[in-house]
Design an enzyme around this catalytic site. Structure first.
Site, PDB file in Angstrom:
ATOM      1  N   THR A   1     -29.238  10.379  -8.375  1.00 48.55           N
ATOM      2  CA  THR A   1     -30.324  11.019  -9.199  1.00 48.55           C
ATOM      3  C   THR A   1     -29.545  10.881 -10.734  1.00 48.55           C
ATOM      4  OG1 THR A   1     -31.186  12.329  -7.830  1.00 48.55           O
ATOM      5  CG2 THR A   1     -31.654  13.113 -10.066  1.00 48.55           C
TER       6      THR A   1
ATOM      7  N   LEU B   1     -27.006  17.684  -9.337  1.00 48.15           N
ATOM      8  CA  LEU B   1     -28.050  16.728  -9.142  1.00 48.15           C
ATOM      9  C   LEU B   1     -27.247  15.823  -8.025  1.00 48.15           C
ATOM     10  CD1 LEU B   1     -28.297  15.523 -12.945  1.00 48.15           C
ATOM     11  CD2 LEU B   1     -29.896  16.680 -11.401  1.00 48.15           C
ATOM     12  N   ASP B   2     -28.319  14.906  -7.332  1.00 46.27           N
ATOM     13  CA  ASP B   2     -27.794  14.058  -6.208  1.00 46.27           C
ATOM     14  C   ASP B   2     -26.797  12.856  -6.803  1.00 46.27           C
ATOM     15  OD1 ASP B   2     -29.103  15.794  -4.479  1.00 46.27           O
ATOM     16  OD2 ASP B   2     -30.814  14.474  -4.371  1.00 46.27           O
ATOM     17  N   ARG B   3     -26.061  12.267  -6.088  1.00 44.32           N
ATOM     18  CA  ARG B   3     -25.225  11.216  -6.531  1.00 44.32           C
ATOM     19  C   ARG B   3     -26.190  10.143  -7.088  1.00 44.32           C
ATOM     20  NH1 ARG B   3     -20.541   8.176  -4.544  1.00 44.32           N
ATOM     21  NH2 ARG B   3     -20.401   9.511  -2.658  1.00 44.32           N
TER      22      ARG B   3
ATOM     23  N   ARG C   1     -37.178  15.403  -3.165  1.00 48.22           N
ATOM     24  CA  ARG C   1     -37.267  14.332  -2.416  1.00 48.22           C
ATOM     25  C   ARG C   1     -37.993  14.598  -0.814  1.00 48.22           C
ATOM     26  NH1 ARG C   1     -31.262  12.310  -2.001  1.00 48.22           N
ATOM     27  NH2 ARG C   1     -32.044  10.542  -1.208  1.00 48.22           N
TER      28      ARG C   1
END
Length: 301
Positions: A135, A131-133, A229
């Site tokens: 998100t 998971l992105d920072r 994204r």
């Protein structure tokens, strides 16, 4: 960690190694670790030879020690689910999953390590996806190499759905984006749709049309970096608040993306498990309370 297998008639006559790689579904790496550094017993008696033949009804037990190469740190951790094999946590915005430099002390892996140390658990730390920072949402962590291998043999082992809010109106109520993704340039942590990229497939369904933005339920069929994204930005509908692929928005201080639900077959019991992470406050204002609770089980309302 311990794993037990009761030998059935179909596997009577097989050797210990065949049972490990067959019905017990161990990876070759874990099997080697158990063989050299773990303990193997059959009906309570130690077995040293992987060629030992098994009979129907035999109780085969593997034991091994899991370790984690992170510095444990005591940080707040929202636990959504836990058993002997798995831990599910609700990741907040602004938190990396893994340390990216030796002095890092605030990542999710370190927080999990701190929780395991505090609770007296000797477990591995194996996040099963990224998971992105910024998100938020549900991250599933395997406590052992066994659980990790079982749930990462293919992308489809874990069915994940995201809640997202994108800019503008989408033409179709549901659809599939099938466009390859690659780096913008070598060494740059930014991605784009490009013909020579890796295959990437995103399914979406509109949950609500708010005029200037659209609320979406999204399922990934592949797991490329920044896939959601990048795909929606390429279509002209970047996620609200995305500072990299869109524009900042005063209503939310990050991209409006939340890992909402996961569904999978438990690696030990074979039973289906469904988990969900509550929608954070900064996305509730954009999505609306009705959308945020529409797909939750009754006991979560």
């Amino acid at each position: 960690m311990e794993l037990t297998y009761q030998v059935d008639r179909d596997h009577a006559g097989c050797c210990v190694r065949q049972a490990a790689r067959g019905p017990m579904h161990l990876s070759e790496k874990l099997w080697r670790k158990i063989k050299w550094n773990g303990t193997i017993t059959v009906n309570g008696s130690p077995v040293s030879s992987p060629s030992h033949r098994l009979e129907a009804g035999d109780r085969l037990v593997f034991q091994w020690e899991e370790t984690a190469a992170v510095i444990p740190v005591h940080l707040p951790l929202a636990i959504l689910y836990e058993d002997e094999d798995l831990l599910a946590v609700d990741k907040p915005a602004g938190m990396l999953i893994h340390p990216t430099w030796s002095g890092a002390r605030d990542t999710l892996a370190q927080a999990v390590g701190g929780y395991f140390r505090q609770s007296g658990q000797k477990c591995g730390i194996h996040p099963l996806y990224r998971l992105d920072r910024d998100t938020t949402g549900l991250l599933l962590v395997a406590k052992s190499a066994f659980a990790k291998h079982a749930l990462t043999r293919s992308h489809q082992e874990i069915y994940r759905e995201y809640l997202a809010v994108c800019e503008g109106d989408l033409a179709e109520p549901r659809g599939r984006i099938h466009l390859p993704i690659g780096r913008v340039a070598e060494g740059v942590d930014r991605w784009m749709v490009r013909e020579d990229g890796r295959p990437a497939v995103t399914d979406y369904e509109i949950l609500a049309d708010r005029g200037d933005h659209t609320v979406l339920k999204i399922h990934l069929l592949t797991g490329r970096t920044h896939q959601i994204r990048v795909h929606f930005a390429h279509k002209g509908h970047p996620l609200v608040g995305d500072p990299v692929y869109g524009t900042r928005d005063p209503r939310i201080a990050r991209q409006a993306l939340h890992a909402w639900t996961v569904r999978f077959c438990h690696p030990r019991t074979g039973e289906e498990v469904f988990l969900t992470a509550p929608v954070p406050e900064d996305m509730r204002g954009l999505a609306g309370s009705r959308v945020c609770t529409a797909f939750l089980p009754q006991n979560m309302l």
